[in-house]
Motif scaffolding. Structure first.
Motif, PDB file in Angstrom:
ATOM      1  N   THR A  30       0.833  -1.198   0.000  1.00 57.59           N
ATOM      2  CA  THR A  30       0.000   0.000   0.000  1.00 57.59           C
ATOM      3  C   THR A  30       0.868   1.250   0.000  1.00 57.59           C
ATOM      4  O   THR A  30       1.990   1.229   0.502  1.00 57.59           O
ATOM      5  N   GLU A  31       0.316   2.312  -0.559  1.00 54.97           N
ATOM      6  CA  GLU A  31       0.923   3.647  -0.508  1.00 54.97           C
ATOM      7  C   GLU A  31      -0.221   4.597  -0.237  1.00 54.97           C
ATOM      8  O   GLU A  31      -1.260   4.496  -0.878  1.00 54.97           O
ATOM      9  N   SER A  32      -0.043   5.523   0.705  1.00 54.70           N
ATOM     10  CA  SER A  32      -1.160   6.422   0.978  1.00 54.70           C
ATOM     11  C   SER A  32      -0.722   7.691   1.677  1.00 54.70           C
ATOM     12  O   SER A  32       0.330   7.749   2.307  1.00 54.70           O
ATOM     13  N   ASN A  33      -1.584   8.692   1.540  1.00 51.43           N
ATOM     14  CA  ASN A  33      -1.542   9.894   2.353  1.00 51.43           C
ATOM     15  C   ASN A  33      -2.994  10.247   2.636  1.00 51.43           C
ATOM     16  O   ASN A  33      -3.876   9.421   2.411  1.00 51.43           O
ATOM     17  N   ALA A  34      -3.293  11.438   3.084  1.00 52.06           N
ATOM     18  CA  ALA A  34      -4.663  11.781   3.476  1.00 52.06           C
ATOM     19  C   ALA A  34      -5.624  11.878   2.301  1.00 52.06           C
ATOM     20  O   ALA A  34      -6.834  11.765   2.489  1.00 52.06           O
ATOM     21  N   THR A  35      -5.102  12.056   1.072  1.00 50.36           N
ATOM     22  CA  THR A  35      -6.000  12.261  -0.068  1.00 50.36           C
ATOM     23  C   THR A  35      -5.851  11.253  -1.198  1.00 50.36           C
ATOM     24  O   THR A  35      -6.696  11.208  -2.082  1.00 50.36           O
ATOM     25  N   GLN A  36      -4.811  10.434  -1.184  1.00 47.02           N
ATOM     26  CA  GLN A  36      -4.606   9.465  -2.258  1.00 47.02           C
ATOM     27  C   GLN A  36      -4.047   8.168  -1.698  1.00 47.02           C
ATOM     28  O   GLN A  36      -3.283   8.178  -0.738  1.00 47.02           O
ATOM     29  N   ALA A  37      -4.436   7.061  -2.364  1.00 45.09           N
ATOM     30  CA  ALA A  37      -3.936   5.760  -1.928  1.00 45.09           C
ATOM     31  C   ALA A  37      -3.881   4.801  -3.107  1.00 45.09           C
ATOM     32  O   ALA A  37      -4.625   4.947  -4.080  1.00 45.09           O
ATOM     33  N   ARG A  38      -2.979   3.845  -2.979  1.00 44.92           N
ATOM     34  CA  ARG A  38      -2.882   2.745  -3.936  1.00 44.92           C
ATOM     35  C   ARG A  38      -2.704   1.470  -3.135  1.00 44.92           C
ATOM     36  O   ARG A  38      -1.879   1.395  -2.225  1.00 44.92           O
ATOM     37  N   ILE A  39      -3.504   0.465  -3.470  1.00 48.73           N
ATOM     38  CA  ILE A  39      -3.446  -0.825  -2.782  1.00 48.73           C
ATOM     39  C   ILE A  39      -3.336  -1.915  -3.839  1.00 48.73           C
ATOM     40  O   ILE A  39      -4.178  -2.002  -4.736  1.00 48.73           O
ATOM     41  N   ALA A  40      -2.303  -2.731  -3.755  1.00 47.91           N
ATOM     42  CA  ALA A  40      -2.098  -3.831  -4.701  1.00 47.91           C
ATOM     43  C   ALA A  40      -2.693  -5.103  -4.095  1.00 47.91           C
ATOM     44  O   ALA A  40      -2.111  -5.700  -3.197  1.00 47.91           O
ATOM     45  N   LEU A  41      -3.867  -5.472  -4.571  1.00 46.99           N
ATOM     46  CA  LEU A  41      -4.547  -6.677  -4.100  1.00 46.99           C
ATOM     47  C   LEU A  41      -4.307  -7.823  -5.078  1.00 46.99           C
ATOM     48  O   LEU A  41      -3.983  -7.577  -6.250  1.00 46.99           O
ATOM     49  N   PRO A  42      -4.476  -9.056  -4.667  1.00 49.95           N
ATOM     50  CA  PRO A  42      -4.279 -10.181  -5.582  1.00 49.95           C
ATOM     51  C   PRO A  42      -5.196 -10.135  -6.820  1.00 49.95           C
ATOM     52  O   PRO A  42      -4.814 -10.591  -7.888  1.00 49.95           O
ATOM     53  N   LEU A  43      -6.383  -9.547  -6.685  1.00 52.88           N
ATOM     54  CA  LEU A  43      -7.322  -9.462  -7.805  1.00 52.88           C
ATOM     55  C   LEU A  43      -7.037  -8.290  -8.733  1.00 52.88           C
ATOM     56  O   LEU A  43      -7.543  -8.248  -9.855  1.00 52.88           O
ATOM     57  N   GLY A  44      -6.262  -7.311  -8.266  1.00 56.93           N
ATOM     58  CA  GLY A  44      -5.963  -6.127  -9.066  1.00 56.93           C
ATOM     59  C   GLY A  44      -5.573  -4.971  -8.174  1.00 56.93           C
ATOM     60  O   GLY A  44      -5.340  -5.126  -6.978  1.00 56.93           O
ATOM     61  N   GLU A  45      -5.536  -3.798  -8.765  1.00 55.25           N
ATOM     62  CA  GLU A  45      -5.104  -2.605  -8.042  1.00 55.25           C
ATOM     63  C   GLU A  45      -6.286  -1.704  -7.725  1.00 55.25           C
ATOM     64  O   GLU A  45      -7.184  -1.532  -8.546  1.00 55.25           O
ATOM     65  N   THR A  46      -6.251  -1.121  -6.541  1.00 57.54           N
ATOM     66  CA  THR A  46      -7.255  -0.161  -6.104  1.00 57.54           C
ATOM     67  C   THR A  46      -6.564   1.172  -5.867  1.00 57.54           C
ATOM     68  O   THR A  46      -5.573   1.236  -5.152  1.00 57.54           O
ATOM     69  N   ARG A  47      -7.100   2.218  -6.491  1.00 56.97           N
ATOM     70  CA  ARG A  47      -6.613   3.583  -6.260  1.00 56.97           C
ATOM     71  C   ARG A  47      -7.778   4.398  -5.716  1.00 56.97           C
ATOM     72  O   ARG A  47      -8.887   4.316  -6.227  1.00 56.97           O
ATOM     73  N   LEU A  48      -7.496   5.151  -4.654  1.00 61.55           N
ATOM     74  CA  LEU A  48      -8.530   5.954  -4.022  1.00 61.55           C
ATOM     75  C   LEU A  48      -8.084   7.409  -3.972  1.00 61.55           C
ATOM     76  O   LEU A  48      -6.902   7.685  -3.748  1.00 61.55           O
ATOM     77  N   THR A  49      -9.045   8.298  -4.160  1.00 57.23           N
ATOM     78  CA  THR A  49      -8.799   9.729  -4.053  1.00 57.23           C
ATOM     79  C   THR A  49      -9.910  10.320  -3.202  1.00 57.23           C
ATOM     80  O   THR A  49     -11.091  10.062  -3.451  1.00 57.23           O
ATOM     81  N   ALA A  50      -9.522  11.106  -2.195  1.00 56.86           N
ATOM     82  CA  ALA A  50     -10.494  11.708  -1.286  1.00 56.86           C
ATOM     83  C   ALA A  50     -10.433  13.222  -1.396  1.00 56.86           C
ATOM     84  O   ALA A  50      -9.358  13.809  -1.489  1.00 56.86           O
TER      85      ALA A  50
END
Length: 92
Positions: A30-50
């Protein structure tokens, strides 16, 4: 690769982003801060923006067949953190 996006209205977007990353950090990259994140899961990648009013979730599944499961896993976990409110996930 298959992609999907949901924009979820919530004033707690940053909180949910950070909780999800902390929850998965012990098992996945995982990589994250208060407004962005990236999570490498076995099924694929999740990117979040707040931002102040929305949580944007971008998914990239390794194959089209795994996209529904990736969506379900991410939604299930976010809904656990957001038990005090009802979130609407509309995927495109």
């Amino acid at each position: 690769m298959t992609e999907s996006r949901a924009v979820v209205g919530t004033p707690h977007a940053s909180r949910y982003l950070q909780q999800l990353c902390k929850h998965w950090a012990h098992r996945f990259e995982t990589e994250s801060n208060a407004t962005q994140a990236r999570i490498a899961l076995p099924l694929g990648e999740t990117r979040l923006t707040a931002d102040a009013e929305t949580l944007t979730i971008d998914l990239t599944a390794h194959d089209p067949a795994s996209l529904p499961e990736l969506r379900d896993v991410v939604v299930c976990h976010i809904e656990r953190f957001a038990f005090r409110e009802t979130l609407r996930f509309e995927w495109t």
